[in-house]
Design a protein around this motif. Structure first.
Motif, short mmCIF file in Angstrom:
data_model
loop_
_atom_site.label_atom_id
_atom_site.label_comp_id
_atom_site.label_asym_id
_atom_site.label_seq_id
_atom_site.Cartn_x
_atom_site.Cartn_y
_atom_site.Cartn_z
N MET A 163 0.83 -1.21 0.00
CA MET A 163 0.00 0.00 0.00
C MET A 163 0.86 1.25 0.00
O MET A 163 0.38 2.34 -0.27
CB MET A 163 -0.88 0.02 1.24
CG MET A 163 -2.02 -0.96 1.15
SD MET A 163 -3.01 -0.91 2.62
CE MET A 163 -4.24 -2.14 2.21
N GLN A 164 2.13 1.10 0.34
CA GLN A 164 3.00 2.27 0.49
C GLN A 164 4.12 2.29 -0.53
O GLN A 164 5.24 2.70 -0.21
CB GLN A 164 3.58 2.28 1.91
CG GLN A 164 2.52 2.38 2.97
CD GLN A 164 3.07 2.24 4.35
OE1 GLN A 164 4.14 1.68 4.54
NE2 GLN A 164 2.35 2.73 5.32
N VAL A 165 3.86 1.86 -1.72
CA VAL A 165 4.85 1.78 -2.79
C VAL A 165 6.20 1.21 -2.33
O VAL A 165 7.25 1.73 -2.65
CB VAL A 165 5.07 3.13 -3.52
CG1 VAL A 165 3.87 3.48 -4.35
CG2 VAL A 165 5.40 4.25 -2.56
N ARG A 166 6.15 0.16 -1.52
CA ARG A 166 7.38 -0.53 -1.12
C ARG A 166 7.19 -2.01 -1.45
O ARG A 166 6.16 -2.40 -1.97
CB ARG A 166 7.60 -0.39 0.39
CG ARG A 166 7.81 1.01 0.86
CD ARG A 166 8.14 1.05 2.33
NE ARG A 166 7.00 0.77 3.15
CZ ARG A 166 6.96 -0.17 4.10
NH1 ARG A 166 8.00 -0.93 4.30
NH2 ARG A 166 5.89 -0.35 4.83
#
Lengths: 351, 412
Positions: free
Chosen positions: A52-55
């Protein structure tokens, strides 16, 4: 086997001994499998939040990073165990144990599939409440005994938060108890078969809403993670803990989340129950395995909700948290009880 | 809920009853928040006197990052002090450089060529985006939302990559020079920047979806840290912290430097002077900065990027190796510094944090007699006790975030 036992302990006690052995085996299985789930709940959380956190999340230890939880556990186990000089040592030792043990004990009354429960007691739900309240003692004591101001504030916050939300959570489940007519979790699951969609979440939607919000607050998760709000209180009540004592708080928190998810699955989402036309033609063990699978899906869907909310919402302030608990959730839960009672009185034949 | 109503409610919460006789004796709990604390944005230290969760008194202590930048500046030539300004507000070093070279140019009496001015405007606004986006991420993170922070950092990474492409450095850039900029910008850089600029508004929409209308976010920021326009001016606040209170003061508009007078942009202004309005102002500024960059790229004139003033600006490196005159100029400028008239100058520029001013007193030698930095973060840190009056612990965190301070600049 029976004959040998009878020879050793006498014919009267043989049955009890067999029972005790079975319960011990069940307990061992539940704790082992439960902790495995706890370990992978952390992995699941990190993966979900990362995406969800571009990781990418953990992916180095083992295939797809699947061994990351074990690596973390081993690391924490070998860390130095620091105890503040002015800490109240006995309480400091005891607090994480209380927290972790009460979370683990809650697992004992959860029916994971039809007929499998360590302690099939008739007050299962009350027992769960008792255990989650007891867990709060661990938090309060850790905050108190650390002799640190940040931990102390975290402990205070937790005490007031748990007291307020315990009430609304208890009240939110009263509707379920009234409809099922029992405190026993297995009975509650079976009672849901008579209702639309086979779940209590539909007739008890108010109760379900209150329960979900209260469950977030009970387990100290965002948006109600005030006792451990890292930007305000560093780490809250476990600021001074390190090594395996810290790990116990961590494991306790995730066990608590799994327990809350299980309560949601059992009391509101139908637990392991499957429609009769599915299970009717299946052999017994397959029906049970399917039930377990069904239960786990519900639990992990609820866990996913935890993670989803955590990566979406900011944190409430202390007074706002109290206001929500006392001014919104408790009236809603009380209203739900009244409505359920009236409905039960008027539509006696239906419910 | 309006700010006034919220404030009234807040006072009820924090109102304390005098202890009667024969009751518990209560004492205030004093906690030291910082210099090592997750939410103090560096090494700010706050000593909080707490009555339960209510803050009775808040005392900021600064100076943990003091490096004597002003004194160091007095021992270096005007050219050699430039890298010191990188380390003031280390997340918008480009803006500090631009402010510094503008001040020195005014002291020297030279002016950068048009193209250099546009380039400086572009890089300064890029610095503004990178600084504001970090502010957005950390402010929101302090209040508990983790996701916007990581998305913001991903965007900032792109700006840093562009800086690297431009001048080789990512953080401490030292790209502008007295009299222009270090090197001209390439077409490749402009293309990459233009791509970033076109994508930026939709990325901003993403962050705003998560934050702006979020109910919890509003509960946590509306009516928190309210400061009226008059009070804000009296405290010396500048930048977004001032404009959130409704004062329409932006140096880029009132005393335009570089290419700002040739660019169209709006100055977002708040109304209530609370955390939420300051948030809205800075989010507006992010969009405006993007607009400025876009216009600058479109209007970028051709021409040289360094002023023609051989005795006052450093000569280009390739000429030093070929030409005697340039070699002599280089030697004198580096060892002795430029010969300039006596005098003093104060030039303020609008950096992301507020008004960054450089004050020089020249005694005619190559080094400033006195160098003084007017750091917005220092002024903003001083207003914290005022903002935290009657607040809860959680509001202190919101207030630290909303004044947008960087301790490198505050402590200098």
């Amino acid at each position: 086997m029976n004959d040998i036992l009878k020879a050793i302990v006498g014919p009267e006690l043989a049955g009890d001994v067999v029972n005790i052995i079975i319960i011990l085996l069940k307990t061992a299985a539940v704790i082992a499998v439960g902790l495995l789930h706890v370990a992978f709940a952390t992995y699941f959380e990190r993966k979900v939040m990362a995406h969800m956190q571009v990781r990418l999340g953990p992916r180095e230890v083992g295939p797809l990073g699947l061994f990351q939880p074990f690596a973390d556990g081993i690391k924490l186990f070998f860390k130095e165990d620091i105890i503040p000089q002015n800490a109240d040592k006995p309480l400091f030792y005891l607090a994480p144990v209380i927290f972790f043990a009460s979370a683990l004990t809650s697992l004992s009354v959860l029916p994971f599939f039809d007929g499998f429960v360590v302690g099939n007691i008739n007050i299962g739900l009350l027992f769960l409440f008792a255990m989650s309240s007891l867990g709060a003692y661990g938090i309060v004591l850790s905050g108190w005994s650390s002799n640190s101001k940040y931990a102390f504030l975290g402990g205070l916050r937790s005490a007031s938060q748990v007291i307020s939300y315990e009430i609304s959570m208890g009240l939110s489940l009263v509707g379920v108890m009234m409809m099922a007519g029992s405190f026993n979790l297995s009975d509650i699951v079976r009672a849901q078969n008579h209702y639309p969609l086979g779940i209590f979440a539909v007739p008890q939607f108010l109760g379900f809403f209150v329960f979900v919000v209260a469950a977030f607050a009970e387990t100290n998760r965002l948006p109600f993670d005030l006792p451990e709000a890292e930007s305000e209180l560093v780490a809250g009540y476990f600021t001074e803990y390190s090594g395996f004592r810290f790990a116990m708080f961590f494991l306790g928190e995730y066990t608590g989340m799994l327990v809350m998810s299980s309560i949601a699955a059992l009391c509101f989402l139908g637990g392991w129950a499957l429609p009769a036309f599915v299970t009717a033609n299946l052999p017994g063990f397959l029906a049970k395995a399917l039930g377990l699978f069904c239960f786990l899906i519900k639990v992990y869907a609820f866990m996913f909700l935890y993670y989803w909310v955590r990566s979406t919402l900011p944190r409430y302030r202390y007074d706002q948290l109290m206001a929500i608990g006392w001014k919104l959730l408790i009236p809603l839960a009380l209203g739900n009880i009244v409505i359920t009672g009236l409905a039960k009185m008027w539509f006696k034949g239906l419910l | 809920m309006s700010a006034e109503e919220y404030k009234a409610g807040d006072q009820n919460l924090t109102e304390r009853t005098e202890p009667e006789e024969n009751t518990f004796e209560t004492t205030e709990l004093t906690i030291s928040m910082g210099p090592q604390h997750p939410a103090t944005h560096g090494v700010l230290r706050l000593v909080l006197d707490l009555d339960g969760e209510n803050v009775v008194k808040c005392t900021p202590y600064v100076g943990y990052l003091h490096r004597g930048v002003e004194k160091l500046g007095e021992n270096r030539t005007y050219f050699a002090a430039l890298p010191l300004t990188d380390r003031l507000d280390y997340i918008s070093s480009m803006n500090n450089n631009v402010g510094y070279v503008n001040a020195v140019e005014k002291l020297f009496g030279i002016e950068a060529p048009e193209r250099a001015k546009f380039i400086r405007t572009i890089v300064a606004e890029m610095g503004r985006i990178s600084s504001h986006i970090i502010w957005l991420g950390t402010h929101v993170l302090d209040i508990g939302a983790t996701t916007p922070f990581l998305h913001a950092m991903a965007q900032r990474e792109r700006i840093l990559d562009l800086f690297e492409m431009l001048c080789g450095a990512r953080l401490t850039v030292s790209y502008p020079r007295v009299g222009g900029v270090r090197n001209d910008i390439s077409q490749e850089f402009l293309d990459a920047l233009y791509e970033f600029v076109l994508e930026f508004p939709s990325n901003m929409d993403n962050y705003e979806t998560l934050v702006t209308e979020n109910r919890i976010w509003k509960d946590r920021t509306v009516g928190i840290g309210v400061i009226s326009a008059e009070e804000a001016v009296n405290w010396g606040l500048t930048g977004g912290t001032l404009r959130g209170s409704g004062v329409d003061y932006d140096i880029r508009k009132y005393a335009p430097y570089d290419a700002y007078d040739k660019i169209e942009f709006d100055v977002p202004v708040g109304k209530a002077g609370d955390c939420y309005d300051r948030y809205m102002v800075r989010v507006g500024e992010l969009r405006q900065a993007n607009r400025i960059i876009k216009q600058c790229i479109e209007k970028l004139p051709a021409g040289p990027v360094m002023a023609e003033a051989p005795k006052l600006t450093l000569p280009p490196k390739d000429m030093i190796l070929k030409d005697m005159e340039h070699l002599i100029h280089q030697f004198i400028l580096i060892t002795k510094g430029p010969s300039i008239a006596e005098g003093e100058v104060y030039v303020a520029t609008e950096v992301p944090k507020g008004e960054l001013g450089f004050y020089f007193v020249s005694d005619g030698t190559g080094k400033p007699y006195r160098m003084r930095v007017r750091a917005p973060s220092f002024v903003h840190a001083s207003v914290l006790p005022r903002l935290c009056k009657g607040a809860l612990i959680a509001d202190v965190i919101a207030n630290i975030g909303t004044i947008d301070i960087v301790l490198g600049e505050c402590d200098r």
